[in-house]
Design a protein around this motif. Structure first.
Motif, PDB file in Angstrom:
ATOM      1  N   ASP A  80     -28.131  23.629 -20.899  1.00  0.00           N
ATOM      2  CA  ASP A  80     -29.489  23.113 -20.653  1.00  0.00           C
ATOM      3  C   ASP A  80     -30.076  22.389 -21.871  1.00  0.00           C
ATOM      4  O   ASP A  80     -31.290  22.191 -21.938  1.00  0.00           O
ATOM      5  N   LYS A  81     -29.213  21.971 -22.817  1.00  0.00           N
ATOM      6  CA  LYS A  81     -29.716  21.289 -24.003  1.00  0.00           C
ATOM      7  C   LYS A  81     -29.343  19.802 -23.969  1.00  0.00           C
ATOM      8  O   LYS A  81     -28.384  19.412 -23.308  1.00  0.00           O
ATOM      9  N   TYR A  82     -30.114  18.988 -24.713  1.00  0.00           N
ATOM     10  CA  TYR A  82     -29.815  17.556 -24.826  1.00  0.00           C
ATOM     11  C   TYR A  82     -30.249  17.087 -26.212  1.00  0.00           C
ATOM     12  O   TYR A  82     -30.924  17.826 -26.950  1.00  0.00           O
ATOM     13  N   TYR A  83     -29.897  15.867 -26.549  1.00  0.00           N
ATOM     14  CA  TYR A  83     -30.224  15.318 -27.855  1.00  0.00           C
ATOM     15  C   TYR A  83     -30.958  14.004 -27.691  1.00  0.00           C
ATOM     16  O   TYR A  83     -30.521  13.134 -26.932  1.00  0.00           O
ATOM     17  N   LEU A  84     -32.075  13.831 -28.359  1.00  0.00           N
ATOM     18  CA  LEU A  84     -32.835  12.597 -28.499  1.00  0.00           C
ATOM     19  C   LEU A  84     -33.587  12.176 -27.233  1.00  0.00           C
ATOM     20  O   LEU A  84     -34.794  12.106 -27.215  1.00  0.00           O
ATOM     21  N   GLY A  85     -32.880  11.866 -26.153  1.00  0.00           N
ATOM     22  CA  GLY A  85     -33.437  11.288 -24.932  1.00  0.00           C
ATOM     23  C   GLY A  85     -32.467  10.248 -24.411  1.00  0.00           C
ATOM     24  O   GLY A  85     -31.332  10.148 -24.879  1.00  0.00           O
ATOM     25  N   VAL A  86     -32.875   9.430 -23.433  1.00  0.00           N
ATOM     26  CA  VAL A  86     -32.025   8.367 -22.897  1.00  0.00           C
ATOM     27  C   VAL A  86     -32.436   7.076 -23.588  1.00  0.00           C
ATOM     28  O   VAL A  86     -33.555   6.596 -23.413  1.00  0.00           O
ATOM     29  N   LEU A  87     -31.512   6.482 -24.369  1.00  0.00           N
ATOM     30  CA  LEU A  87     -31.852   5.433 -25.316  1.00  0.00           C
ATOM     31  C   LEU A  87     -31.279   4.079 -24.913  1.00  0.00           C
ATOM     32  O   LEU A  87     -30.123   3.977 -24.501  1.00  0.00           O
ATOM     33  N   ASN A  88     -32.107   3.008 -25.048  1.00  0.00           N
ATOM     34  CA  ASN A  88     -31.616   1.631 -24.975  1.00  0.00           C
ATOM     35  C   ASN A  88     -31.069   1.278 -26.355  1.00  0.00           C
ATOM     36  O   ASN A  88     -31.757   0.731 -27.210  1.00  0.00           O
ATOM     37  N   GLY A 134     -36.658   4.139 -25.466  1.00  0.00           N
ATOM     38  CA  GLY A 134     -35.950   4.904 -24.439  1.00  0.00           C
ATOM     39  C   GLY A 134     -36.888   5.838 -23.729  1.00  0.00           C
ATOM     40  O   GLY A 134     -38.117   5.740 -23.866  1.00  0.00           O
ATOM     41  N   ILE A 135     -36.313   6.774 -22.981  1.00  0.00           N
ATOM     42  CA  ILE A 135     -37.104   7.665 -22.131  1.00  0.00           C
ATOM     43  C   ILE A 135     -37.038   9.078 -22.694  1.00  0.00           C
ATOM     44  O   ILE A 135     -35.968   9.678 -22.785  1.00  0.00           O
TER      45      ILE A 135
END
Length: 567
Positions: free
Chosen positions: A407-415, A349-350
């Motif tokens: 403004d938080k996120y988890y992991l990233g953008v995943l395939n 992922g990204i």
């Protein structure tokens, strides 16, 4: 000299020697020779003598002509019978003594006529005629036993990807012309695209061995796709035991080393003819979306499951695309570094460094940039963390209607579609919507845990595929599996949300096309269907944390995110 037109025959012989004889003139020459034995002798004498005096080998002279006329050759019995008949009716030739008796001495001659010189000339001439007769006889026998095969240019190489030729095979480069009756071409790997002059388009996948004909291709083994033009109707793919004749169609053929052959008719109809030796074992008309397999060991022909998408139908060495007829492009595959046709890596992922890589970093992250262009993918414009008015594409578009976030996120953008809590309260597991598990090649998904967004470049996708993206279809929601681990999370976590909420967005060129706010895992799968046109440039998918003001428990993803394609 008999009934044939000597001037016409001289003209035709000269054109034949010059290699400029047209098809019509060749047929005219054949007609003259068939109708008159004296014309055959005249033709043979001239051709052989021209060969002798000009230093050419007569067999080579005849075998290198450019016409494919192998079915009709001079019959040796006819020639020998004609020579015998001519011997019976030929005029008597005076002997040397008879000639000498008739000679009168001319007083003006300084030197008497020399019979030794005449005898020497006759010996040379007789030797030449004898040699010519032997060569002619050898030629006639040769062409009766080994009919000459003539090569003509009928096709050209359009493109190729990853082609590796066998060490003992000739090779083909892009734009090369291809001749008939050449030795077999042997490919170890890759895909080769060939276009016949009559418009028939052929794609061959290695490993394969094949020979090109004027209106067919013989495949010893390999996989071949054929798209036949109107001018090419009747084009055939030949294998050791099966002939596939086009009746106006697109079809694919697989030939194994043992001769087992498959036919998959994509569009139109194909005549299927299977035989061993002279025995016909199966003859059928096969219609579109149907498939057959012939096994020479058993002699059986069986209907099998149609699999038209296994054949390469279009390639581009410029972009690297191998299109197999897929009408859907997988956006999740692109997130994994692929081209949307299955070349991406599952669970890549990204990251928010803008890199396509395997994602395993657990825990909540905080954004460090507003919009991050993705350099390593031609199809993905960039990623971002939404929070109120946010920059969402490389054109500088700002979307103003995102809710405020942390403004938080988890992991990233995943395939893929999996989640795991860092505190071990939730083990790594596949995510689910409406009782369907996602995150595999057969059930793709983009796990985009709130708060994150990704923008795809539709113009780049259209250029790459040479097709129009006409529709986005997907499902979205929070994973049903949240309920499976609720008790475990309550037991070990200081902060726990009973029913997390999240929002989903689909934006095209800065304009919202789909928005669903405050979704919970109890809502199940939410369907998305958005029409697209050729002017649309940027497609954005995003999630935000919802009205609970937290992204904890927002196991949000887009399931089955496909673009429908049309040519």
């Amino acid at each position: 000299m008999s009934d044939f037109d000597k001037d016409l025959l001289d003209l035709l012989i000269q054109k034949e020697l010059d290699g400029v004889l047209s098809d019509e003139e060749f047929e005219q020459l054949e007609s003259v020779l068939k109708q008159d034995d004296s014309a055959i002798r005249y033709y043979s004498k001239n051709m052989v003598l021209c060969s002798l005096f000009q230093g050419h080998d007569s067999l080579e002279l005849f075998s290198t002509t450019s016409r494919e006329k192998t079915d009709e050759v001079l019959d040796i019995n006819t020639v020998m019978r004609s020579m015998a008949q001519n011997e019976q009716i030929a005029q008597t030739v005076a002997t040397e003594s008879e000639v000498a008796a008739d000679v009168t001495v001319n007083s003006k001659l300084k030197k008497p006529f020399c019979f030794k010189e005449l005898e020497k000339f006759n010996k040379v001439f007789n030797a030449m005629v004898a040699l010519a007769a032997v060569l002619m006889f050898m030629f006639i026998v040769y062409v009766n036993i080994y009919p000459p095969k003539y090569s003509v240019s009928v096709a050209r190489v359009v493109d190729q990807i990853g082609v590796v030729w066998d060490d003992n095979s000739a090779s083909l480069e892009s734009s090369d012309r291809i001749m008939t009756n050449q030795l077999p071409f042997v490919m170890k790997a890759g895909v080769l695209e060939i276009l016949y002059d009559n418009g028939v388009n052929i794609l061959i996948e290695g490993p394969a061995e094949f020979r090109i004909g004027s209106r067919d291709i013989f495949v010893s083994y390999g996989r071949v796709f054929s798209k036949v033009s109107e001018k090419g109707l009747g084009f055939a793919i030949e294998s050791p035991f099966v002939q596939f004749v086009d009746l106006g169609t697109e079809f694919g053929v697989d030939v194994e080393h043992n001769g087992t052959s498959e036919l998959h008719v994509i569009d139109g109809q194909v005549r299927f003819y299977a035989s061993i030796g002279e025995e016909c074992l199966s003859k059928k008309i096969v219609y579109e979306q149907s498939a057959l397999r012939f096994c020479p060991q058993s002699g059986a022909t069986d209907y099998i499951a149609y699999m038209g998408e296994k054949y390469a139908r279009k390639i581009s060495s410029e972009t690297g695309i191998v299109w197999r007829g897929q009408k859907k492009l997988d956006l999740a595959d692109m997130v994994g570094g692929g081209d949307g046709f299955g070349t991406g890596r599952l669970n890549d992922g990204i990251s928010h460094k803008g890199e396509i890589t395997q994602l395993n970093l657990l825990g909540v992250q905080r954004k460090n940039k507003e919009f991050i262009p993705i350099i390593s993918s031609q199809f993905i414009d960039g990623i971002f963390v939404p929070n109120g008015p946010t920059h969402i594409d490389s054109a500088g578009t700002v979307y103003s209607d995102f809710e405020s976030t942390n403004d938080k996120y988890y992991l990233g953008v995943l395939n893929g579609a999996w989640h795991q809590n860092k505190d071990a309260s939730v083990p790594r597991h596949s995510l689910r919507l409406g009782d369907k598990v996602y995150g595999s090649q057969g059930s793709p998904a983009i796990y985009i845990h709130a708060n994150q967004g990704i923008t795809f470049d539709l113009a780049a996708i259209r250029k790459y595929t040479d097709m129009k993206a006409v529709r986005l279809s997907a499902r979205c929601g929070i994973s049903d599996t949240y309920a499976d681990y609720a008790a475990d999370m309550r037991a070990v976590r200081n902060f726990y949300i009973e029913r997390p909420q999240a929002s989903f967005y689909v934006i095209v060129d800065g304009k919202e096309r789909f928005v669903r706010k405050d979704v919970t895992y109890l809502d199940g799968a939410i369907e998305i269907a958005i029409e697209l046109d050729s002017n649309d440039r940027y497609l954005t998918l995003a999630t935000t944390q919802g009205s609970d003001n937290s992204n904890d428990g927002d196991w949000t993803f887009f399931a089955g995110p496909f673009l429908d394609l049309e040519q």
